[in-house]
Design a protein around this motif. Structure first.
Motif, mmCIF file in Angstrom:
data_model
loop_
_atom_site.group_PDB
_atom_site.id
_atom_site.type_symbol
_atom_site.label_atom_id
_atom_site.label_comp_id
_atom_site.label_asym_id
_atom_site.label_seq_id
_atom_site.Cartn_x
_atom_site.Cartn_y
_atom_site.Cartn_z
ATOM 1 N N PRO A 88 34.601 -20.789 2.656
ATOM 2 C CA PRO A 88 35.705 -21.709 2.411
ATOM 3 C C PRO A 88 36.785 -21.485 3.468
ATOM 4 O O PRO A 88 36.988 -20.358 3.932
ATOM 5 N N PRO A 89 37.481 -22.568 3.889
ATOM 6 C CA PRO A 89 38.496 -22.406 4.928
ATOM 7 C C PRO A 89 39.655 -21.548 4.446
ATOM 8 O O PRO A 89 40.056 -21.611 3.288
ATOM 9 N N LEU A 90 40.159 -20.739 5.360
ATOM 10 C CA LEU A 90 41.307 -19.883 5.044
ATOM 11 C C LEU A 90 42.578 -20.729 5.032
ATOM 12 O O LEU A 90 42.665 -21.742 5.703
ATOM 13 N N ILE A 91 43.551 -20.293 4.274
ATOM 14 C CA ILE A 91 44.796 -21.037 4.185
ATOM 15 C C ILE A 91 45.758 -20.592 5.273
ATOM 16 O O ILE A 91 45.633 -19.497 5.832
ATOM 17 N N SER A 92 46.728 -21.433 5.561
ATOM 18 C CA SER A 92 47.721 -21.102 6.582
ATOM 19 C C SER A 92 48.938 -20.442 5.924
ATOM 20 O O SER A 92 49.084 -20.452 4.702
ATOM 21 N N GLU A 93 49.807 -19.910 6.746
ATOM 22 C CA GLU A 93 51.052 -19.320 6.239
ATOM 23 C C GLU A 93 51.914 -20.389 5.580
ATOM 24 O O GLU A 93 52.609 -20.107 4.606
ATOM 25 N N ASN A 94 51.874 -21.627 6.111
ATOM 26 C CA ASN A 94 52.653 -22.712 5.504
ATOM 27 C C ASN A 94 52.175 -22.987 4.088
ATOM 28 O O ASN A 94 52.987 -23.223 3.184
ATOM 29 N N ASP A 95 50.854 -22.980 3.866
ATOM 30 C CA ASP A 95 50.307 -23.188 2.527
ATOM 31 C C ASP A 95 50.779 -22.082 1.585
ATOM 32 O O ASP A 95 51.178 -22.339 0.447
ATOM 33 N N ALA B 212 63.246 -26.541 14.225
ATOM 34 C CA ALA B 212 63.557 -27.200 12.957
ATOM 35 C C ALA B 212 62.894 -26.474 11.795
ATOM 36 O O ALA B 212 61.930 -25.727 11.970
ATOM 37 N N VAL B 213 63.414 -26.699 10.603
ATOM 38 C CA VAL B 213 62.846 -26.137 9.386
ATOM 39 C C VAL B 213 61.808 -27.133 8.880
ATOM 40 O O VAL B 213 62.150 -28.224 8.421
ATOM 41 N N ILE B 214 60.543 -26.769 8.994
ATOM 42 C CA ILE B 214 59.449 -27.644 8.574
ATOM 43 C C ILE B 214 58.782 -26.980 7.379
ATOM 44 O O ILE B 214 58.108 -25.967 7.515
ATOM 45 N N GLU B 215 58.977 -27.563 6.191
ATOM 46 C CA GLU B 215 58.472 -26.972 4.949
ATOM 47 C C GLU B 215 57.139 -27.561 4.517
ATOM 48 O O GLU B 215 56.554 -27.087 3.558
ATOM 49 N N HIS B 216 56.680 -28.594 5.189
ATOM 50 C CA HIS B 216 55.466 -29.289 4.778
ATOM 51 C C HIS B 216 54.355 -29.042 5.792
ATOM 52 O O HIS B 216 54.611 -28.996 6.992
ATOM 53 N N PRO B 217 53.131 -28.900 5.331
ATOM 54 C CA PRO B 217 52.036 -28.691 6.278
ATOM 55 C C PRO B 217 51.745 -29.925 7.125
ATOM 56 O O PRO B 217 51.216 -29.816 8.225
ATOM 57 N N ARG C 222 63.269 -44.969 25.933
ATOM 58 C CA ARG C 222 62.197 -43.984 25.836
ATOM 59 C C ARG C 222 62.417 -43.053 24.659
ATOM 60 O O ARG C 222 63.514 -42.918 24.147
ATOM 61 N N ALA C 223 61.319 -42.405 24.293
ATOM 62 C CA ALA C 223 61.367 -41.446 23.188
ATOM 63 C C ALA C 223 60.674 -40.166 23.625
ATOM 64 O O ALA C 223 59.674 -40.203 24.350
ATOM 65 N N ARG C 224 61.216 -39.045 23.163
ATOM 66 C CA ARG C 224 60.618 -37.747 23.461
ATOM 67 C C ARG C 224 60.595 -36.941 22.170
ATOM 68 O O ARG C 224 61.608 -36.846 21.473
ATOM 69 N N ILE C 225 59.436 -36.371 21.864
ATOM 70 C CA ILE C 225 59.287 -35.528 20.683
ATOM 71 C C ILE C 225 58.788 -34.165 21.146
ATOM 72 O O ILE C 225 57.736 -34.079 21.791
ATOM 73 N N THR C 226 59.536 -33.129 20.826
ATOM 74 C CA THR C 226 59.141 -31.765 21.143
ATOM 75 C C THR C 226 58.706 -31.116 19.837
ATOM 76 O O THR C 226 59.469 -31.075 18.877
ATOM 77 N N VAL C 227 57.466 -30.634 19.809
ATOM 78 C CA VAL C 227 56.909 -30.046 18.589
ATOM 79 C C VAL C 227 56.791 -28.533 18.757
ATOM 80 O O VAL C 227 56.784 -28.023 19.872
ATOM 81 N N PRO C 228 56.708 -27.794 17.642
ATOM 82 C CA PRO C 228 56.542 -26.336 17.744
ATOM 83 C C PRO C 228 55.258 -25.977 18.495
ATOM 84 O O PRO C 228 54.301 -26.754 18.540
ATOM 85 N N ARG C 229 55.239 -24.781 19.049
ATOM 86 C CA ARG C 229 54.079 -24.327 19.830
ATOM 87 C C ARG C 229 52.798 -24.326 19.019
ATOM 88 O O ARG C 229 51.720 -24.603 19.546
ATOM 89 N N ASP C 230 52.897 -24.005 17.725
ATOM 90 C CA ASP C 230 51.690 -23.895 16.912
ATOM 91 C C ASP C 230 51.352 -25.182 16.156
ATOM 92 O O ASP C 230 50.474 -25.191 15.312
ATOM 93 N N ARG D 19 48.049 -21.813 18.875
ATOM 94 C CA ARG D 19 47.904 -20.887 17.759
ATOM 95 C C ARG D 19 47.688 -21.703 16.497
ATOM 96 O O ARG D 19 48.468 -22.598 16.204
ATOM 97 N N PRO D 20 46.646 -21.419 15.739
ATOM 98 C CA PRO D 20 46.414 -22.178 14.515
ATOM 99 C C PRO D 20 47.433 -21.813 13.437
ATOM 100 O O PRO D 20 48.095 -20.795 13.511
ATOM 101 N N GLY D 21 47.524 -22.684 12.453
ATOM 102 C CA GLY D 21 48.365 -22.376 11.304
ATOM 103 C C GLY D 21 49.682 -23.110 11.265
ATOM 104 O O GLY D 21 50.415 -22.997 10.299
ATOM 105 N N GLY D 22 50.010 -23.862 12.297
ATOM 106 C CA GLY D 22 51.265 -24.594 12.307
ATOM 107 C C GLY D 22 51.143 -25.927 11.598
ATOM 108 O O GLY D 22 50.072 -26.304 11.125
#
Length: 180
Positions: free
Chosen positions: A9-16, A107-112, A124-132, A156-159
């Protein structure tokens, strides 16, 4: 004849795991759990490895309330979000003309999963996302220029998963991962 390996079974992430801990604490605060039940369920959530482990920790707790869509809108000018701002589950960005910059790197991202719907006229639009983060560009209609996204070499997985959709008239969307 060789046998196939059993599928793990797939492992869960830290966010989960963090979401489960928050729900257990909320259940205690709302009076759904005794102090002893909360301690036991927190232990289950913190040591969980699969979704099945989390299900038992969250059993009998009420479901999370459905989140409404949060809209950032401007007729003209700039829309700029950066720093430690709280990102809702669904974010709708509307701008007739002007630049849009969403920086999710700190940013504080509480949702997976976070859905971002763009409704942009010109500019124009620019979106910068976390590394993971994982980025999925779904149904994004562009009138003039296509969107740009360079997948990082090392991720890095898990983001969180950031899903982008919507419509853009004249302008370009650039999506990039934070450098640090």
């Amino acid at each position: 004849m060789t046998s196939l390996p059993e599928q793990q079974p797939p492992l869960i992430s830290e966010n989960d795991r963090d979401t489960a801990v928050r729900r257990v604490q909320q259940g205690y605060a709302e009076g759904h759990l005794s102090h002893e039940e909360m301690d036991e369920r927190l232990h289950q959530a913190l040591t969980a490895r699969t979704r099945g482990d989390l299900v038992s920790a969250l059993a009998s707790l009420p479901d999370e309330p459905a989140e409404s869509t949060f809209t950032i809108a401007a007729a003209g000018g700039r829309i700029h979000r950066r720093g430690a701002w709280r990102v809702p589950r669904t974010l709708k960005v509307e701008s007739a003309f002007g630049r849009v910059h969403l920086d999710l790197s700190r940013a504080v991202i509480e949702h997976p999963v976070v859905d971002i719907e763009l409704q942009l006229g010109t500019g124009r639009a620019r979106i910068t996302v976390p590394r993971d983060a994982t980025v999925e560009v779904g149904e994004l209609q562009t009138g003039w220029k296509d969107w740009r996204y360079k997948i990082p070499r090392r991720s890095r997985p898990g983001g969180p998963t950031i899903r982008i959709s919507g419509a853009m008239g004249f302008g370009r969307l650039k999506i990039r991962h934070a450098r640090r």
